[in-house]
Design an enzyme around this catalytic site. Structure first.
Site, PDB file in Angstrom:
ATOM      1  N   LEU A 149       0.821  -1.216   0.000  1.00 40.63           N
ATOM      2  CA  LEU A 149       0.000   0.000   0.000  1.00 40.63           C
ATOM      3  C   LEU A 149       0.861   1.275   0.000  1.00 40.63           C
ATOM      4  CD1 LEU A 149      -2.784  -1.158   2.511  1.00 40.63           C
ATOM      5  CD2 LEU A 149      -2.733  -1.378   0.023  1.00 40.63           C
ATOM      6  N   ALA A 175       7.168   4.454   0.431  1.00 38.46           N
ATOM      7  CA  ALA A 175       7.154   5.741  -0.280  1.00 38.46           C
ATOM      8  C   ALA A 175       6.559   6.828   0.612  1.00 38.46           C
ATOM      9  CB  ALA A 175       6.337   5.617  -1.559  1.00 38.46           C
ATOM     10  N   ASP A 195       4.793   4.963  -6.574  1.00 45.25           N
ATOM     11  CA  ASP A 195       4.334   5.117  -5.190  1.00 45.25           C
ATOM     12  C   ASP A 195       4.582   6.540  -4.684  1.00 45.25           C
ATOM     13  OD1 ASP A 195       3.994   2.442  -5.593  1.00 45.25           O
ATOM     14  OD2 ASP A 195       5.017   1.792  -3.778  1.00 45.25           O
TER      15      ASP A 195
HETATM   16  C1  MEV Z   1       5.072  -0.987  -6.241  1.00 45.91           C
HETATM   17  O1  MEV Z   1       4.026  -0.657  -5.341  1.00 45.91           O
HETATM   18  C2  MEV Z   1       4.682  -2.000  -7.214  1.00 45.91           C
HETATM   19  C3  MEV Z   1       5.685  -2.492  -8.237  1.00 45.91           C
HETATM   20  O2  MEV Z   1       5.137  -2.238  -9.538  1.00 45.91           O
HETATM   21  C4  MEV Z   1       7.078  -1.886  -8.118  1.00 45.91           C
HETATM   22  C5  MEV Z   1       7.173  -0.461  -8.635  1.00 45.91           C
HETATM   23  O3  MEV Z   1       6.347  -0.023  -9.433  1.00 45.91           O
HETATM   24  O4  MEV Z   1       8.166   0.194  -8.243  1.00 45.91           O
HETATM   25  C6  MEV Z   1       5.812  -3.994  -8.067  1.00 45.91           C
END
Ligand code: MEV
Length: 301
Positions: A98, A102, A140
């Protein structure tokens, strides 16, 4: 002599509706911010900087090893901050897909560099986030910063969608996982399996494009179909686990239009789109001892 003045700042989490992992390979993702947040309070101190997040069992100093300590060092270095104690509160679950790392990095960036621009905050947070993730796409941090519901590509960044907030059920598997491990696992499959994983990643690009059209035109049935297709693709590229598949099946049996894992997979959370049936889906997940809650995608725009 450091001043004793404390500063504080917050940042929120996100949910990827469609396109996790494929976004790392240049395809679009569809995602939105949620109103669960992280708040960092910084107090100047003498000695080593430290980071305390009791809700996530994190207690580190710049002398420690591991991702949170490395992120702390990166954030202090990127802001040029004097030694500081960072006390962080959070109602956003951690290691659940979630956007907790970040949100943490952005809250700390805002806290340590209150006068910096949005672009500078994004770069500072990105430096911290890179210690948690392997090859982060940046989605994120971008969503935590801008809020709302948006499509995202690595090259083009966020493109806001003018759509109403979207209620979603979130089910927590209780299985902690690392985004870095899952992203590295997909990269290994892309390199090794003769194009199978790359093919499914390309399919996901098409699913996301169809999902953006469905959401933009208010066709939630079609959006639900895209979510379930995306879950199958994520399973095929190796990032689902039996618990997540079972939770998705439970949500569908309880009346969801679509359900999928969200974030990097390997554990973490599922989401379900169940207009008017959110409470039934939550109850079905809770009956199986999973924590579940309803949130609204785009709530903090
Ligand atoms: C990140 O929440 C999800 C992924 O796509 C990794 C990224 O976009 O950095 C797996």
């Amino acid at each position: 002599m450091p001043s004793s003045r404390a500063t504080s700042a917050s940042a929120g989490g996100k949910i990827i509706l469609l396109g996790e992992h494929s976004v790392v390979y240049g395809h679009p993702a569809l995602a939105g911010a949620i109103d669960k947040t992280v708040t960092a309070c910084s107090t100047p101190i003498e000695g080593d900087s430290s980071l305390s997040v009791p809700a996530w069992d994190i207690e580190v100093s710049t002398r420690d090893e591991g991702a949170p300590a490395q992120a702390l060092r990166a954030l202090i270095e990127a802001t040029g901050a004097q030694p500081t104690r960072l006390d962080v509160t959070a109602d956003l679950p951690c290691a659940a897909g979630l956007g907790s790392s970040a949100a943490l990095c952005l809250a700390v960036a805002r806290c340590l560099a209150p006068g910096a621009s949005d672009a500078e905050h994004r770069d500072i947070a990105g430096a911290g986030e890179a210690q948690f993730h392997h090859r982060p796409s940046g989605i994120d941090v971008a969503l935590s910063q801008q809020g709302g519901i948006a499509s995202y590509t690595v090259d083009g960044g966020l493109v806001p969608l003018d759509v109403p907030g979207l209620p979603l059920v979130v089910g927590l598997s209780g299985v902690c996982r690392s985004t870095a491990t899952q992203v590295a696992r997909v990269a290994a499959r892309v390199a090794d399996d003769g194009g199978l994983t790359s093919g499914r990643i390309k399919d996901m690009g098409g699913i996301v494009t169809a999902g953006i059209d469905a959401l933009s035109s208010g066709d939630l049935d079609a959006l639900g179909v895209c979510m379930s297709q995306c879950h199958r693709a994520l399973r095929d590229i190796g990032v689902s686990i039996a618990t997540l598949d079972a939770m998705v099946a439970t949500a569908m049996e309880a009346g969801a239009l679509g359900a999928k894992l969200t974030g990097a997979g390997g554990g973490g959370a599922i989401i379900a789109l169940a207009p008017g049936r959110e409470q039934q889906v939550c109850a079905a997940l809770e009956e199986q001892d999973f924590q579940a809650f309803v949130t609204t995608l785009g709530a903090n725009s």
